[in-house]
Structure formats: structure tokens, C-alpha cells
Motif scaffolding. Structure first.
Motif, PDB file in Angstrom:
ATOM      1  N   TYR A   1       0.829  -1.203   0.000  1.00 59.63           N
ATOM      2  CA  TYR A   1       0.000   0.000   0.000  1.00 59.63           C
ATOM      3  C   TYR A   1       0.866   1.258   0.000  1.00 59.63           C
ATOM      4  O   TYR A   1       0.592   2.225   0.688  1.00 59.63           O
ATOM      5  N   SER A   2       1.929   1.186  -0.792  1.00 61.28           N
ATOM      6  CA  SER A   2       2.825   2.331  -0.946  1.00 61.28           C
ATOM      7  C   SER A   2       2.935   2.687  -2.422  1.00 61.28           C
ATOM      8  O   SER A   2       2.777   1.830  -3.295  1.00 61.28           O
ATOM      9  N   VAL A   3       3.202   3.947  -2.670  1.00 65.49           N
ATOM     10  CA  VAL A   3       3.393   4.401  -4.041  1.00 65.49           C
ATOM     11  C   VAL A   3       4.520   5.423  -4.050  1.00 65.49           C
ATOM     12  O   VAL A   3       4.655   6.222  -3.119  1.00 65.49           O
ATOM     13  N   GLN A   4       5.346   5.365  -5.069  1.00 63.35           N
ATOM     14  CA  GLN A   4       6.484   6.271  -5.194  1.00 63.35           C
ATOM     15  C   GLN A   4       6.414   6.956  -6.550  1.00 63.35           C
ATOM     16  O   GLN A   4       6.393   6.297  -7.586  1.00 63.35           O
ATOM     17  N   LEU A   5       6.376   8.281  -6.537  1.00 64.03           N
ATOM     18  CA  LEU A   5       6.315   9.069  -7.759  1.00 64.03           C
ATOM     19  C   LEU A   5       7.575   9.909  -7.874  1.00 64.03           C
ATOM     20  O   LEU A   5       7.941  10.618  -6.934  1.00 64.03           O
TER      21      LEU A   5
ATOM     22  N   LEU B   1       0.909   5.053 -12.510  1.00 64.67           N
ATOM     23  CA  LEU B   1       1.720   4.420 -11.471  1.00 64.67           C
ATOM     24  C   LEU B   1       0.911   4.171 -10.201  1.00 64.67           C
ATOM     25  O   LEU B   1       1.060   3.135  -9.552  1.00 64.67           O
ATOM     26  N   ILE B   2       0.067   5.132  -9.837  1.00 66.26           N
ATOM     27  CA  ILE B   2      -0.775   4.956  -8.656  1.00 66.26           C
ATOM     28  C   ILE B   2      -1.679   3.738  -8.835  1.00 66.26           C
ATOM     29  O   ILE B   2      -1.844   2.914  -7.930  1.00 66.26           O
ATOM     30  N   SER B   3      -2.259   3.620 -10.005  1.00 68.37           N
ATOM     31  CA  SER B   3      -3.129   2.499 -10.297  1.00 68.37           C
ATOM     32  C   SER B   3      -2.377   1.175 -10.207  1.00 68.37           C
ATOM     33  O   SER B   3      -2.857   0.205  -9.604  1.00 68.37           O
ATOM     34  N   GLU B   4      -1.185   1.160 -10.793  1.00 67.27           N
ATOM     35  CA  GLU B   4      -0.393  -0.072 -10.815  1.00 67.27           C
ATOM     36  C   GLU B   4       0.101  -0.447  -9.428  1.00 67.27           C
ATOM     37  O   GLU B   4       0.038  -1.617  -9.021  1.00 67.27           O
ATOM     38  N   GLN B   5       0.594   0.542  -8.667  1.00 62.97           N
ATOM     39  CA  GLN B   5       1.220   0.243  -7.391  1.00 62.97           C
ATOM     40  C   GLN B   5       0.221   0.024  -6.255  1.00 62.97           C
ATOM     41  O   GLN B   5       0.511  -0.712  -5.309  1.00 62.97           O
ATOM     42  N   LEU B   6      -0.934   0.659  -6.324  1.00 65.21           N
ATOM     43  CA  LEU B   6      -1.939   0.504  -5.270  1.00 65.21           C
ATOM     44  C   LEU B   6      -3.078  -0.411  -5.667  1.00 65.21           C
ATOM     45  O   LEU B   6      -3.935  -0.737  -4.836  1.00 65.21           O
TER      46      LEU B   6
END
Length: 414
Positions: A181-185, A197-202
């Protein structure tokens, strides 16, 4: 990248520094295979006699010197080969700086984001930039040297600083190191790229994220879109977080950065526009403040009468949908595209930000360096060397330098 017919930073310079390319292999033939273990000195025309244990170290030196002379030539070719393979020769002989940290040095915490399609070549520089490995090609070279095939799974991973490449691969195999439940931009992403990226990572539906960003006023943003308002950082969320909560957290982080930089509330959108251009154009931390000065100088009424327009290729690429073109230059079609981000066509700043800007770019937008510069051009896309000038004649010399570099470095993102 800068005003008046020069390249924009865009998405180029994308080839990670220190990662060998296929072009290098093609130019050196079997020498490349020698380093990767795919061939031997016997295969390329020089059989090394079995040395005694006492003379083995000297023999390795002699063998490699002979190979370099045979394949590359004694003069110019040998010099070029040393530029390409010098560090690897030293590492092979044990006399150069090793590419990996020693085991047992790992400390602290670091994170790395792996996306779909990542390979050893693309993950390797990410690890270096996060302080995890010693060089930008550490992991890649370790995998090549040891013939390791590894499938990288997308996600944000919690690792340590100063790890060995062997330890990195072991850690990436441990499910607990993947932060679900982490995202890195990273800096410089567009809103669309960030949402991907948010969609893919979360694991959130892209359509739900699109709906969450549809009304910027819901987050107190006085703009038509949230472009530039999704702050580049690493975020940890609880299980069950909603798209609206994710976007709200990221917008608030942008406001936090703006407030810390002393940006008046009425100037937030303007500063984000400038900061986003800086983020896409500048190469080094010092250049961030110089690019900011070029923008400010160009926007001065007296200079606008002279030049008329800001002429930033990064804004043109954004308006024409060429951000992911892989080159720093804009096409003729893009420069002729009639849209409010075309700063070759319209005076002043574009209508809105073009990317997510980080703390450094926001600070630079508020504190431009002192200087008379009106032009800049990155003359070496590998090193990021950028020349800032105040007259057209000086600028044209710098552009010629960039063109010469591009001619000498085909397929390099020019």
C-alpha cells in the motif's frame, strides 16, 4: 529545452549512465563477449598459455593488453577502447574500484519502485540513485557476470542502503519487502503518468482515479486540472484507501511544499508552472536556479519585446503530446501545434503546469540565480553539461556544440 531552437530536457537522457548499450557491443565485437564471459582470448585469436601460480597475475595483465592491442589498434583504437572498457579492465584485474559494496555494510532504509517491463538494465540505476548500490550498473553487471535471469515484479520495495547486488536480488524475492500500500512518484511525471503508477502500485482502477481528479476544486485547487499538483514523493497508505483519499494526500503534500518555499497562495499556480518547466529542463541542482533565471529574464517586459516568447521545448512537447517521444528536441509538427502550452506560438507562461515539480524546482522558481542569461542548451546529454548565454551569437555557438555532440552520439536522445 531552452528558448530559440534548442533541445528540451523532456524524457531524454533516458539511457542510464553506466549501463552498457548494444551499440557498445556492436563496436567492439568479441571484446564485449570477453568481458561478459561469452568468449575467451583463444576465441578471438590469442591463446593464453597456462601460467604458473606465481606469474598468474602478471599473465592476466599481459593477456588483456595484447587483446586490446589486437582488437583496437595500438593508437586511436586502443585509446577509445580504454575509454569504453577501462573501469571494467581494472575491475577484472582487481586493480580498479569494485562495483559492489562489501557484504555487511547494509544500513538504514531505502526504497525503490519497480514498474512493469523493468529489467536489470533499468532497475540498476534506480538502485544507485536510491543509495542502495555502489554504481549505476552494479546490479546489471552482477547479473551479466553471473548469468542471472530475474523477473522483476512491479511494486515499491523496502531495502537498505549500501547493499551488495546479491543481497538486493535476495531481498526482492522476499514478499514482505514489497510494500503493498505504498506508491512512489518521481519528479517530472505528468498527471497521466502519475495516475498510471498509482493504479499499478496501489491496485486502484484507473477509471476511479480519473474520476477522483476530475474536479480540482474538491481539493481546493483553483485550476482546470490537477496537472502539477500531484507531488512527487513516497506515500504509505492503509489498506482500503480510496482514490479520493490518495489524491487528497498528494495535493496536500504539494501545498506543504509551496508553503515551505514561501509561495503566496495567490501565486501557487504560477510558481507550479515555472517549477514544472524547470523540472523538465534543468539537469543539475545548480542549473535549476539558472533555468529559473532564464525564465524570469525572458518574461521581463523589455525582453518580451525583443524575443516575444518564452520558447521552451518542454512546454511544446507537453502541448503536442510528445513528452514520451524519447528525444529532447521538438518536431516541426509540435512547434506548429496550436495549443496554449506552445510557448513558441504564444507569449508568456503556458496555461498550466506540464509536470510534477519537486521541492528543489519549487524553491528554484522562488529564488532564481542572479545572472543575465537569456538562453541555455544542454551540450552533452550524457553528462548534462549545460551552457547558459546572454547573447544570440554565444547561444548559436553552444547550439553548434550540441549538434556536434549529437552527430558523434547517434541514437542518444537528440
Amino acid at each position: 529545452m531552452s528558448p530559440a531552437r534548442e533541445p528540451a530536457r523532456g524524457d531524454a537522457g533516458a539511457a542510464p549512465t553506466g549501463v552498457p548499450s548494444s551499440a557498445g557491443a556492436a563496436s567492439s565485437g568479441s571484446l564485449e563477449q570477453l568481458f561478459t564471459g561469452q568468449t575467451t582470448t583463444h576465441d578471438i585469436g590469442y591463446a593464453v598459455p597456462a601460467p604458473s601460480r606465481k606469474r598468474r597475475h602478471v599473465g592476466r595483465w599481459i593477456a588483456l593488453v595484447v587483446v586490446l592491442l589486437l582488437v583496437g589498434g595500438i593508437a586511436g583504437g586502443g585509446y577509445a577502447l580504454w575509454n569504453t572498457y577501462g573501469e571494467r579492465v581494472q575491475a577484472f584485474l582487481g586493480g580498479g574500484e569494485p562495483l559492489d559494496y562489501e557484504a555487511g555494510l547494509a544500513t538504514g532504509e531505502a526504497r525503490v519502485t519497480i514498474v512493469s517491463g523493468d529489467t536489470g538494465a533499468s532497475v540498476s540505476p534506480k538502485l544507485f540513485e536510491a543509495g542502495i548500490t555502489k554504481a549505476s550498473n552494479s546490479l546489471y553487471q552482477y547479473m551479466v557476470d553471473n548469468s542471472i535471469a530475474f523477473t522483476f515484479q512491479p511494486g515499491v520495495y523496502k531495502l537498505q542502503q549500501q547493499m551488495t547486488s546479491e543481497a538486493v536480488l535476495a531481498a526482492l524475492r522476499v514478499p514482505e519487502n514489497r510494500l503493498d500500500y505504498s506508491v512512489q512518484l518521481r519528479e517530472g511525471l505528468t498527471l497521466a503518468q502519475s495516475l498510471d503508477l498509482i493504479s499499478e502500485q496501489l491496485g486502484l482502477a484507473r477509471a476511479d482515479l480519473d474520476a477522483a481528479v476530475a474536479d480540482p476544486s474538491a481539493y481546493g485547487v483553483p485550476a482546470s486540472t490537477l496537472e502539477g499538483w500531484i507531488f512527487p514523493a513516497t506515500y504509505d497508505f492503509d489498506e482500503g484507501v480510496t482514490p479520493q483519499q490518495v489524491i487528497d494526500t498528494m495535493v496536500k503534500r504539494t501545498v506543504q511544499s509551496l508553503d515551505a518555499a514561501g509561495v503566496p497562495e495567490a501565486d501557487r499556480e504560477r510558481i507550479l508552472i515555472i517549477a514544472s518547466i524547470i523540472e523538465r529542463e534543468a539537469r543539475s541542482s545548480e542549473d535549476f536556479y539558472k533555468v529559473s533565471r532564464v525564465i524570469e529574464n525572458r518574461l521581463q517586459p523589455t525582453n518580451q519585446e525583443t524575443f516575444g516568447k518564452l520558447e521552451m521545448d518542454s512546454t511544446v512537447q507537453y502541448g503536442a503530446g510528445e513528452m514520451g517521444s524519447g528525444t529532447v528536441s521538438t518536431s516541426a509538427e509540435a512547434r506548429n501545434s496550436d495549443n496554449p502550452w506552445n510557448t513558441y506560438m504564444y507569449p508568456g507562461l503556458p496555461i498550466g503546469p506540464i509536470a510534477n515539480a519537486g521541492d528543489l524546482a519549487i524553491d528554484a522558481a522562488m529564488k532564481p540565480a542572479e545572472g543575465p542569461w537569456l538562453y541555455f542548451v544542454t551540450v552533452n546529454l550524457d553528462t548534462g553539461e549545460t551552457v547558459f548565454t546572454s547573447t544570440l551569437s554565444e547561444h548559436e555557438k553552444a547550439v553548434a556544440q550540441w549538434q556536434a555532440w549529437c552527430s558523434d552520439n547517434p541514437n542518444s536522445g537528440c
